[in-house]
Scaffold this motif. Structure first.
Motif, mmCIF file in Angstrom:
data_model
loop_
_atom_site.group_PDB
_atom_site.id
_atom_site.type_symbol
_atom_site.label_atom_id
_atom_site.label_comp_id
_atom_site.label_asym_id
_atom_site.label_seq_id
_atom_site.Cartn_x
_atom_site.Cartn_y
_atom_site.Cartn_z
ATOM 1 N N ASP A 176 0.824 -1.214 0.000
ATOM 2 C CA ASP A 176 0.000 0.000 0.000
ATOM 3 C C ASP A 176 0.859 1.266 0.000
ATOM 4 O O ASP A 176 0.540 2.245 -0.700
ATOM 5 C CB ASP A 176 -0.936 -0.006 1.212
ATOM 6 N N HIS A 234 -13.811 6.848 2.987
ATOM 7 C CA HIS A 234 -14.942 6.060 3.507
ATOM 8 C C HIS A 234 -16.099 6.176 2.532
ATOM 9 O O HIS A 234 -16.326 7.244 1.943
ATOM 10 C CB HIS A 234 -15.354 6.559 4.898
ATOM 11 N N ASN A 241 -3.047 3.929 7.692
ATOM 12 C CA ASN A 241 -2.583 2.681 7.094
ATOM 13 C C ASN A 241 -1.506 2.029 7.949
ATOM 14 O O ASN A 241 -1.555 0.831 8.241
ATOM 15 C CB ASN A 241 -2.034 2.960 5.688
ATOM 16 N N LEU A 280 -3.043 0.872 11.368
ATOM 17 C CA LEU A 280 -3.874 -0.316 11.229
ATOM 18 C C LEU A 280 -3.015 -1.563 11.055
ATOM 19 O O LEU A 280 -3.230 -2.585 11.722
ATOM 20 C CB LEU A 280 -4.809 -0.150 10.035
ATOM 21 N N ALA A 307 -7.371 -11.308 7.043
ATOM 22 C CA ALA A 307 -7.582 -9.921 7.458
ATOM 23 C C ALA A 307 -6.597 -8.989 6.759
ATOM 24 O O ALA A 307 -6.963 -7.895 6.300
ATOM 25 C CB ALA A 307 -7.437 -9.802 8.976
ATOM 26 N N THR A 337 -7.856 -5.991 4.230
ATOM 27 C CA THR A 337 -7.561 -4.584 4.523
ATOM 28 C C THR A 337 -6.587 -3.994 3.513
ATOM 29 O O THR A 337 -6.730 -2.850 3.085
ATOM 30 C CB THR A 337 -6.987 -4.433 5.941
ATOM 31 N N VAL A 341 -8.527 -3.295 0.262
ATOM 32 C CA VAL A 341 -9.458 -2.168 0.375
ATOM 33 C C VAL A 341 -8.697 -0.840 0.375
ATOM 34 O O VAL A 341 -9.108 0.126 -0.284
ATOM 35 C CB VAL A 341 -10.312 -2.311 1.644
ATOM 36 N N MET A 342 -7.565 -0.776 1.095
ATOM 37 C CA MET A 342 -6.782 0.460 1.106
ATOM 38 C C MET A 342 -6.239 0.777 -0.283
ATOM 39 O O MET A 342 -6.232 1.933 -0.720
ATOM 40 C CB MET A 342 -5.635 0.335 2.114
#
Length: 321
Positions: free
Chosen positions: A23, A41, A61, A64, A96, A100, A103-104
């Motif tokens: 990412d 969001h 980021n 998390l 997970a 994540t 999605v990022m």
């Protein structure tokens, strides 16, 4: 920790660090094509309803990924190695991280060349794609675990010793103890902190869920366990419900025994497994009651030997009346 434990921790942490690296590399490569205000969001229809600047995106980021990596590192460092559940938990970490991370990254691509974050959309199919990536990541995690020399069979728990407490004829006795869980307390406090931050930034709407969950977890984080003429009872200290009670007539025998949360019960909290259930808040000392139907119920609590001995005595008294 031995070598296998170190390798397990490394394997558990790896997916979160890889997802973070991907990412951040994408962010660096696409930075010049991203708007100053990023849509971060989206509502159920894919329309942007939350925004952050570039620095906040990077901070969230990193936070998390590091936070999730720390959670899975602790689990891998403390889990019993003779457990099938450890493989599932590490696999869940890979899932997970895959979800994540995807999605990022998808949010970054959705923001590409957008003049304003309000124009950005993230279609619902992206979530389905993220779940597919999560499944692939979980499979990769399973493959990485295969070379590790982890025992695949959970050893059966020891039977424990059935003790009794000597009471004079007509003598009345009871036992009570709180069984606090540091883990649940920490989770509850963390959720309240998150809820407080969300309240400050976005208002009550988005903070309601973490605040409610935090209060509920804190309310259940310190059960009150009693043994008396009613049998064995476990309930939250500050709440009358939920309550678990095993009456004396349903007690076949009670023992004090060491239990292991993950290998024997698959986790923490109120757990139901084939042939047994329990209120498992940690690994360690527990009172384990074998019921007349053959199932077992366990509660992790200190001084469980005294509780088990008293429960056996009271159950025998009730049986002869």
């Amino acid at each position: 920790m031995n070598r296998v434990r170190y390798r397990l921790v490394a394997v558990a942490v790896l997916p979160f660090l890889l997802a973070l690296a991907v990412d951040l590399l994408l962010f660096a490569a696409l930075r010049d094509r991203l708007p100053t205000r990023l849509a971060t969001h989206f509502d159920g229809g894919g329309t942007a309803d939350g925004y952050a600047d570039r620095g906040s995106y990077v901070t969230v980021n990193i936070g998390l990924a590091v936070g999730l990596a720390a959670v899975w590192a602790v689990i891998a460092a403390t889990a019993d190695l003779a457990v099938r559940g450890a493989r599932w938990v590490v696999g869940a970490g890979y899932a997970a991280a895959g979800l994540t991370g995807y999605v990022m990254a998808a949010a970054l691509y959705a923001n590409l060349d957008a003049a304003d974050g309000s124009e950005v959309r993230l279609p619902l199919w992206q979530l389905a794609a993220g779940l597919a990536v999560a499944a692939l990541a979980a499979g990769a995690g399973a493959l990485l675990l295969r070379p590790l020399d982890l025992p695949s069979v959970v050893p059966p728990p020891g039977p424990g010793t059935v003790e009794r407490l000597d009471l004079a004829e007509g003598e009345v006795a009871g036992w009570a103890r709180r069984a606090p869980s540091r883990t649940l307390c920490a989770v509850g406090v963390a959720l309240l902190v998150v809820g407080g931050v969300l309240t400050y930034v976005y208002g009550w709407g988005r903070a309601a869920a973490p605040l409610a969950c935090g209060l509920l977890i804190l309310g259940c984080s310190c059960p009150y366990v009693t043994v008396d003429r009613h049998g064995l009872t476990a309930r939250p200290t500050v709440l009358p419900w939920p309550r678990v009670r095993i009456p004396l007539a349903d007690v076949d025998r009670a023992v004090s025994r060491e239990v292991k949360a993950l290998p024997e019960y698959g986790g923490w909290g109120y757990r139901v497994r084939p042939g047994r259930s329990g209120l498992i808040l940690r690994s360690g000392e527990a009172i384990v009651v074998r019921r007349t139907g053959g199932r077992e119920f366990a509660v992790t609590v200190a001084d469980s030997a005294t509780a088990a001995a008293l429960l056996n005595t009271l159950a025998e008294r009730a049986a002869v009346r």
